[in-house]
Scaffold this motif. Structure first.
Motif, mmCIF file in Angstrom:
data_model
loop_
_atom_site.group_PDB
_atom_site.id
_atom_site.type_symbol
_atom_site.label_atom_id
_atom_site.label_comp_id
_atom_site.label_asym_id
_atom_site.label_seq_id
_atom_site.Cartn_x
_atom_site.Cartn_y
_atom_site.Cartn_z
ATOM 1 N N LEU A 167 -39.750 1.663 39.011
ATOM 2 C CA LEU A 167 -39.105 1.847 37.710
ATOM 3 C C LEU A 167 -37.943 0.879 37.533
ATOM 4 C CD1 LEU A 167 -39.047 3.727 35.204
ATOM 5 C CD2 LEU A 167 -37.404 5.142 36.446
ATOM 6 N N LYS A 168 -37.124 0.744 38.592
ATOM 7 C CA LYS A 168 -35.975 -0.166 38.500
ATOM 8 C C LYS A 168 -36.437 -1.611 38.383
ATOM 9 C CE LYS A 168 -33.185 1.503 41.935
ATOM 10 N NZ LYS A 168 -31.949 1.528 42.723
ATOM 11 N N GLU A 169 -37.520 -1.911 39.084
ATOM 12 C CA GLU A 169 -38.029 -3.272 39.051
ATOM 13 C C GLU A 169 -38.507 -3.646 37.656
ATOM 14 O OE1 GLU A 169 -41.132 -3.708 41.879
ATOM 15 O OE2 GLU A 169 -41.036 -5.882 41.845
ATOM 16 N N LYS A 170 -39.040 -2.669 36.932
ATOM 17 C CA LYS A 170 -39.672 -2.988 35.651
ATOM 18 C C LYS A 170 -38.783 -2.675 34.445
ATOM 19 C CE LYS A 170 -44.393 -2.776 37.152
ATOM 20 N NZ LYS A 170 -45.633 -1.993 37.180
ATOM 21 N N SER A 171 -37.580 -2.170 34.670
ATOM 22 C CA SER A 171 -36.703 -1.853 33.538
ATOM 23 C C SER A 171 -35.638 -2.927 33.406
ATOM 24 C CB SER A 171 -36.054 -0.484 33.742
ATOM 25 O OG SER A 171 -37.042 0.502 33.911
ATOM 26 N N ARG A 172 -35.378 -3.341 32.189
ATOM 27 C CA ARG A 172 -34.453 -4.454 31.979
ATOM 28 C C ARG A 172 -33.682 -4.331 30.666
ATOM 29 N NH1 ARG A 172 -35.094 -5.710 36.347
ATOM 30 N NH2 ARG A 172 -35.554 -7.687 37.362
ATOM 31 N N PHE A 173 -32.465 -4.894 30.676
ATOM 32 C CA PHE A 173 -31.774 -5.195 29.424
ATOM 33 C C PHE A 173 -32.017 -6.668 29.122
ATOM 34 C CE2 PHE A 173 -28.823 -1.832 31.045
ATOM 35 C CZ PHE A 173 -28.972 -0.939 29.997
ATOM 36 N N TYR A 174 -32.335 -6.981 27.861
ATOM 37 C CA TYR A 174 -32.491 -8.383 27.442
ATOM 38 C C TYR A 174 -31.441 -8.653 26.372
ATOM 39 C CZ TYR A 174 -37.045 -7.704 29.623
ATOM 40 O OH TYR A 174 -38.062 -7.391 30.498
ATOM 41 N N HIS A 175 -30.607 -9.612 26.655
ATOM 42 C CA HIS A 175 -29.542 -9.923 25.696
ATOM 43 C C HIS A 175 -29.897 -11.215 24.976
ATOM 44 C CE1 HIS A 175 -25.537 -11.355 24.406
ATOM 45 N NE2 HIS A 175 -25.384 -10.082 24.150
ATOM 46 N N LEU A 176 -30.050 -11.124 23.639
ATOM 47 C CA LEU A 176 -30.458 -12.280 22.847
ATOM 48 C C LEU A 176 -29.326 -12.665 21.911
ATOM 49 C CD1 LEU A 176 -33.055 -10.206 23.156
ATOM 50 C CD2 LEU A 176 -34.159 -11.875 21.694
ATOM 51 N N THR A 177 -29.033 -13.947 21.831
ATOM 52 C CA THR A 177 -28.035 -14.406 20.869
ATOM 53 C C THR A 177 -28.720 -15.331 19.869
ATOM 54 O OG1 THR A 177 -26.433 -14.330 22.645
ATOM 55 C CG2 THR A 177 -25.762 -15.425 20.628
ATOM 56 N N PHE A 178 -28.566 -15.007 18.588
ATOM 57 C CA PHE A 178 -29.233 -15.793 17.539
ATOM 58 C C PHE A 178 -28.233 -16.731 16.869
ATOM 59 C CE2 PHE A 178 -31.733 -12.037 18.162
ATOM 60 C CZ PHE A 178 -33.045 -12.499 18.077
ATOM 61 N N ARG A 179 -28.778 -17.777 16.249
ATOM 62 C CA ARG A 179 -27.891 -18.704 15.537
ATOM 63 C C ARG A 179 -27.423 -18.067 14.232
ATOM 64 N NH1 ARG A 179 -32.116 -21.320 17.594
ATOM 65 N NH2 ARG A 179 -31.585 -22.330 19.558
ATOM 66 N N ASP A 180 -28.328 -17.290 13.615
ATOM 67 C CA ASP A 180 -27.958 -16.591 12.385
ATOM 68 C C ASP A 180 -28.139 -15.099 12.599
ATOM 69 O OD1 ASP A 180 -27.716 -19.119 10.936
ATOM 70 O OD2 ASP A 180 -29.897 -19.211 11.241
ATOM 71 N N ASP B 203 -37.366 -20.294 22.398
ATOM 72 C CA ASP B 203 -36.311 -21.283 22.185
ATOM 73 C C ASP B 203 -34.912 -20.685 22.337
ATOM 74 O OD1 ASP B 203 -36.968 -19.728 20.000
ATOM 75 O OD2 ASP B 203 -36.076 -21.144 18.582
ATOM 76 N N LEU B 204 -34.832 -19.376 22.560
ATOM 77 C CA LEU B 204 -33.507 -18.749 22.681
ATOM 78 C C LEU B 204 -33.091 -18.633 24.150
ATOM 79 C CD1 LEU B 204 -33.469 -15.688 20.288
ATOM 80 C CD2 LEU B 204 -32.291 -17.858 19.990
ATOM 81 N N GLY B 205 -31.799 -18.618 24.386
ATOM 82 C CA GLY B 205 -31.331 -18.292 25.722
ATOM 83 C C GLY B 205 -31.295 -16.773 25.847
ATOM 84 N N VAL B 206 -32.149 -16.220 26.658
ATOM 85 C CA VAL B 206 -32.185 -14.760 26.810
ATOM 86 C C VAL B 206 -31.684 -14.405 28.202
ATOM 87 C CG1 VAL B 206 -33.657 -12.720 26.817
ATOM 88 C CG2 VAL B 206 -34.128 -14.572 25.224
ATOM 89 N N GLU B 207 -30.712 -13.496 28.252
ATOM 90 C CA GLU B 207 -30.209 -13.041 29.552
ATOM 91 C C GLU B 207 -30.885 -11.732 29.916
ATOM 92 O OE1 GLU B 207 -25.798 -13.238 30.491
ATOM 93 O OE2 GLU B 207 -25.872 -13.472 28.315
ATOM 94 N N GLU B 208 -31.385 -11.654 31.150
ATOM 95 C CA GLU B 208 -31.985 -10.407 31.621
ATOM 96 C C GLU B 208 -31.035 -9.755 32.607
ATOM 97 O OE1 GLU B 208 -36.583 -11.959 31.863
ATOM 98 O OE2 GLU B 208 -35.949 -10.314 33.151
ATOM 99 N N LYS B 209 -30.850 -8.442 32.460
ATOM 100 C CA LYS B 209 -30.012 -7.737 33.438
ATOM 101 C C LYS B 209 -30.765 -6.514 33.955
ATOM 102 C CE LYS B 209 -25.687 -9.586 33.113
ATOM 103 N NZ LYS B 209 -25.342 -10.151 31.812
ATOM 104 N N PRO B 210 -30.641 -6.239 35.267
ATOM 105 C CA PRO B 210 -31.310 -5.040 35.786
ATOM 106 C C PRO B 210 -30.626 -3.765 35.277
ATOM 107 C CG PRO B 210 -30.009 -6.092 37.501
ATOM 108 C CD PRO B 210 -29.925 -6.986 36.305
#
Lengths: 304, 132
Positions: free
Chosen positions: A220-233, A272-279
């Protein structure tokens, strides 16, 4: 073939009009350590009481080591093989630790004297102390000692680490790992997730009497994630192709997608976005599952 | 070998342990042929679920890093893979060290460096071979 240590087969329970358990279904294999989690009033205590035959289901069956926990013909045999440490750890106020131990051993055939002396030494319990004068932590240790010395096959613990200082907690958890290595199946009911997360193999998450999640902790921990996306607009209003158990939270130009139990392939939509993944920690997974469930039901964090 | 887990980090414990065991082999703190603790002893010592230790050993055996000898225990595999690993780390480590030094000199925080590093890994996964 091994029968499971604990098996809930679509167990429902209502007290008058109020439904406390709703088709609860989960399995704890023999030798496993399983965490039964949920907020107050989620049905944890009722589930435990059903295993001890203090409450009987309205529908469905609860099996312990293949026997029906609520069938009068079998429930006594079940209770002989199951030990329980309840949240309320009180002893006869006039007995010393030694007297409590002498009293308890008379009830059980499989009393393990060797284990007892190891545990007493390990937990540094003073045999001459009145049990009621023990600190909260030491009462918990005495309760676990009594439960383990009975040589149970299944151990049920309600909020076991509550009131224990960090060192005592580690000793306590280590004894549970030892019991598991010796083949004891363990069910831990708690909401102190962080304290027990390293020793539990699987979790059952209850909310309002329903099982929201039943999974193996490490996977479960291996497959669960936060994805942080920052958009230009402005971030888009909708995202297609999100996993089934996911939610979105937004703040200005950024967006966080939290996905439980399934990785999200963000590259398909946002290469094309920089996406940060966090456990996610187990505590965070727990919080996200509750929020995802509430959003699915249409409530906006609305509890009732 | 020194194993230390952080249960609250969100990273599965088995992955933490796999990385640490590989690291111990790479830096030579355990060598091919050395015996590892039994599942019982390691689970007891680290106070973690025994199945987690079993999984670590299973996966490392699959990767041919460890060898399970029946009745005897778990050993560091006597295979070139382990030697290659340590050569590989020795070859690449100076580059990472240099990057960290330059980042620090430029005034980057640890957090920023980690984020940059993660995003570079992601980039190489999405542009290069298909990631796992």
């Amino acid at each position: 073939m091994n029968v499971p240590a604990i098996e809930f087969l679509n167990v429902s329970k209502s007290f008058r009009q109020k439904q406390v358990l709703d088709s609860v279904r989960f399995t704890v294999p023999q030798g496993a350590i399983c965490g039964l989690l949920g907020s107050n009033g989620s049905g944890k205590s009722t589930s435990m009481k059903i295993l001890l035959d203090l409450v009987r289901p309205s529908e469905g069956r609860a099996l312990v080591l293949g026997m029906d926990a609520n069938n009068p013909a079998e429930s006594l045999a079940v209770r002989r093989r199951v030990a329980c440490v309840t949240e309320d750890k009180s002893f006869y106020p006039y007995m010393t630790v030694q007297q409590v131990l002498d009293y308890a051993r008379k009830f059980f055939n499989g009393w393990n004297t060797e284990r007892l002396s190891v545990l007493l030494k390990r937990f540094e319990l003073d045999r001459s102390c009145l049990a009621k004068n023990l600190s909260k932590g030491n009462r918990a240790k005495l309760a676990l000692t009594l439960a383990l010395c009975r040589s149970p096959e299944v151990l049920i613990l309600d909020e076991p680490t509550e009131g224990l200082d960090p060192l005592a907690r580690e000793d306590f958890l280590q004894e549970l790992v030892q019991a598991s290595l010796d083949g004891v199946s363990i069910l831990i009911c708690t909401h102190q997730l962080a304290e027990v997360e390293k020793i539990i193999g699987s979790i059952v998450l209850l909310e309002k009497g329903k099982v929201l999640l039943h999974a193996e902790v490490e996977t479960l921990k291996e497959k669960s994630r936060f994805y942080h996306l920052t958009f230009r607009d402005q971030p888009p209003a909708q995202i297609a192709g999100l996993p089934a158990n996911a939610r979105i939270s937004r703040a200005g130009r950024s967006m966080v997608v939290s996905s439980v139990g399934e990785r999200w392939d963000w590259r398909k939509s946002f290469a094309d976005l920089g996406v940060e993944e966090k456990p996610m920690t187990l505590q965070e997974i727990y919080g996200e599952v509750l929020k995802i469930n509430r959003e699915k039901r249409g409530g906006d964090g609305n509890l009732e | 070998m020194w194993l230390k887990i952080n249960p609250g980090s969100g990273v599965p414990i088995y992955i933490q342990l796999m990385e640490q065991i590989k690291h111990s082999i790479a830096i030579g703190s355990i060598r091919p042929g050395d015996q590892l603790p039994t599942i019982r002893n390691l689970a007891h010592e680290l106070v973690i679920n025994p199945n987690t230790v079993a999984r670590v050993y299973r996966e490392l055996e699959f990767e041919k890093v460890l060898e399970l000898r029946h009745g005897a225990g778990v050993f560091v595999a006597d295979r070139p893979a382990n030697k290659d690993r340590s050569d590989m780390i020795q070859a690449v480590q100076p580059h990472f060290r240099k990057a960290v030094e330059q980042g620090t000199a430029a005034g980057m925080s640890e957090e920023q460096m980690r984020a940059l590093f993660e995003s570079e890994i992601d980039r190489s996964k999405s542009t290069g071979r298909k990631g796992k």
